[in-house]
Write a protein that holds these residues in place. Structure first.
Motif, mmCIF file in Angstrom:
data_model
loop_
_atom_site.group_PDB
_atom_site.id
_atom_site.type_symbol
_atom_site.label_atom_id
_atom_site.label_comp_id
_atom_site.label_asym_id
_atom_site.label_seq_id
_atom_site.Cartn_x
_atom_site.Cartn_y
_atom_site.Cartn_z
ATOM 1 N N SER A 214 -5.639 -14.134 -4.404
ATOM 2 C CA SER A 214 -6.049 -15.150 -3.441
ATOM 3 C C SER A 214 -7.431 -14.797 -2.915
ATOM 4 C CB SER A 214 -5.040 -15.216 -2.283
ATOM 5 O OG SER A 214 -5.514 -16.009 -1.223
ATOM 6 N N ASP A 215 -8.100 -15.779 -2.324
ATOM 7 C CA ASP A 215 -9.385 -15.549 -1.657
ATOM 8 C C ASP A 215 -9.220 -15.443 -0.139
ATOM 9 O OD1 ASP A 215 -10.971 -15.632 -4.004
ATOM 10 O OD2 ASP A 215 -10.861 -17.811 -4.010
ATOM 11 N N GLU A 216 -7.980 -15.468 0.331
ATOM 12 C CA GLU A 216 -7.717 -15.528 1.773
ATOM 13 C C GLU A 216 -7.228 -14.187 2.297
ATOM 14 O OE1 GLU A 216 -4.836 -17.951 4.969
ATOM 15 O OE2 GLU A 216 -4.609 -18.237 2.800
ATOM 16 N N ARG B 116 -5.445 -12.549 5.458
ATOM 17 C CA ARG B 116 -4.620 -12.991 6.574
ATOM 18 C C ARG B 116 -4.508 -11.890 7.624
ATOM 19 N NH1 ARG B 116 0.556 -15.832 3.488
ATOM 20 N NH2 ARG B 116 -0.652 -17.341 2.247
ATOM 21 N N VAL C 196 -3.656 -9.411 2.000
ATOM 22 C CA VAL C 196 -4.086 -10.361 0.976
ATOM 23 C C VAL C 196 -3.098 -10.275 -0.183
ATOM 24 C CG1 VAL C 196 -5.622 -8.697 -0.150
ATOM 25 C CG2 VAL C 196 -6.024 -11.131 -0.463
ATOM 26 N N THR D 193 -13.121 -8.476 2.922
ATOM 27 C CA THR D 193 -13.722 -9.810 2.898
ATOM 28 C C THR D 193 -14.914 -9.858 1.951
ATOM 29 O OG1 THR D 193 -13.026 -10.176 5.186
ATOM 30 C CG2 THR D 193 -14.746 -11.615 4.332
ATOM 31 N N LYS E 247 -10.678 -14.168 -6.080
ATOM 32 C CA LYS E 247 -9.447 -14.399 -6.831
ATOM 33 C C LYS E 247 -9.634 -14.016 -8.297
ATOM 34 C CE LYS E 247 -5.867 -17.881 -7.626
ATOM 35 N NZ LYS E 247 -5.434 -19.276 -7.353
#
Length: 219
Positions: free
Chosen positions: A112-114, A116, A125, A153, A158
């Motif tokens: 994922s690119d997110e 949390r 992540v 970050t 991804k």
């Protein structure tokens, strides 16, 4: 490959050899102890079925006792099943309150690119890991302290490969067979993205030709 060194508690052993990954093993069920049964990491231990000191130690190990084991951690395509630990070394003469849980996840990638935010100053992540020579992917989470969020970050993309060092944890809600699974990272590394020059096919091959940057990383 994924390396693990952990103290595990033996739950039960199988009297007959099993075939896995093209080889014959003796198997046993074991756990990395947690605060309670819901937070134990469940493992199927596989010890190569060949006469020697390692197999002798494995087969004479008593249920309920701890042992320090190193080996290769294999993620299954069925998340309801325990993780496989292919035993490299085993030491059964250890204090029964000894605790070790160290993992190096070598074949993972960002799923994922997110990033949390989690409670207790943690962030997470989604990452994936694949079986050897297979398209089958097992999904889990990378958790780490918020102080590493800037690095995470900056590096996250991804599909980008990542190597993670930390410890593995599982949590099962209401004794579910399918756990929440995470690697709690003390650190992680990524390979630097490489920019590759590519000649525009609409131009000639002269020295004054046009070149564009291919955004695809060159691994």
């Amino acid at each position: 490959m994924n390396f693990i060194a952990a103290t595990v508690v033996l739950k039960s052993t199988s009297p007959d050899p099993v075939t896995a990954y093209g080889l014959s093993y003796r198997s046993a069920d074991a756990v990395v102890p947690g605060g309670n049964g819901n937070s134990e990491v469940r493992l199927r231990l596989l010890c190569y079925h060949r006469a020697g000191a390692k197999l002798d130690a494995f087969t004479s190990w008593k249920e309920g006792n701890r042992a320090l084991i190193t080996g290769n951690l294999v993620f299954s395509d069925d998340t309801t099943k325990p993780l496989d630990l292919i035993v490299s070394t085993i030491e059964t003469n250890v204090p029964q309150d000894m605790y070790c849980n160290q993992v190096v996840l070598g074949n993972a990638f960002f799923g994922s690119d997110e990033v949390r935010d989690r409670k207790n100053s943690q962030c997470a992540v989604k990452i994936g890991t694949t079986l050897d020579n297979s398209d089958v992917t097992t999904w889990l989470y990378l958790e780490t302290h918020e102080s590493r969020k800037p690095k995470l970050t900056e590096r996250i993309r991804k599909g980008r490969p990542i190597c993670v060092q930390g410890y593995i944890r599982e949590y099962r809600k209401d004794d579910s067979d399918s756990p929440y699974r995470a690697i709690v990272a003390s650190d992680f590394t990524t390979r630097k993205d490489q920019q590759r020059a590519r000649t525009n096919p609409q131009t000639s091959g002269s020295a004054a030709g046009y070149a564009e940057v291919d955004p695809t990383p060159d691994y």
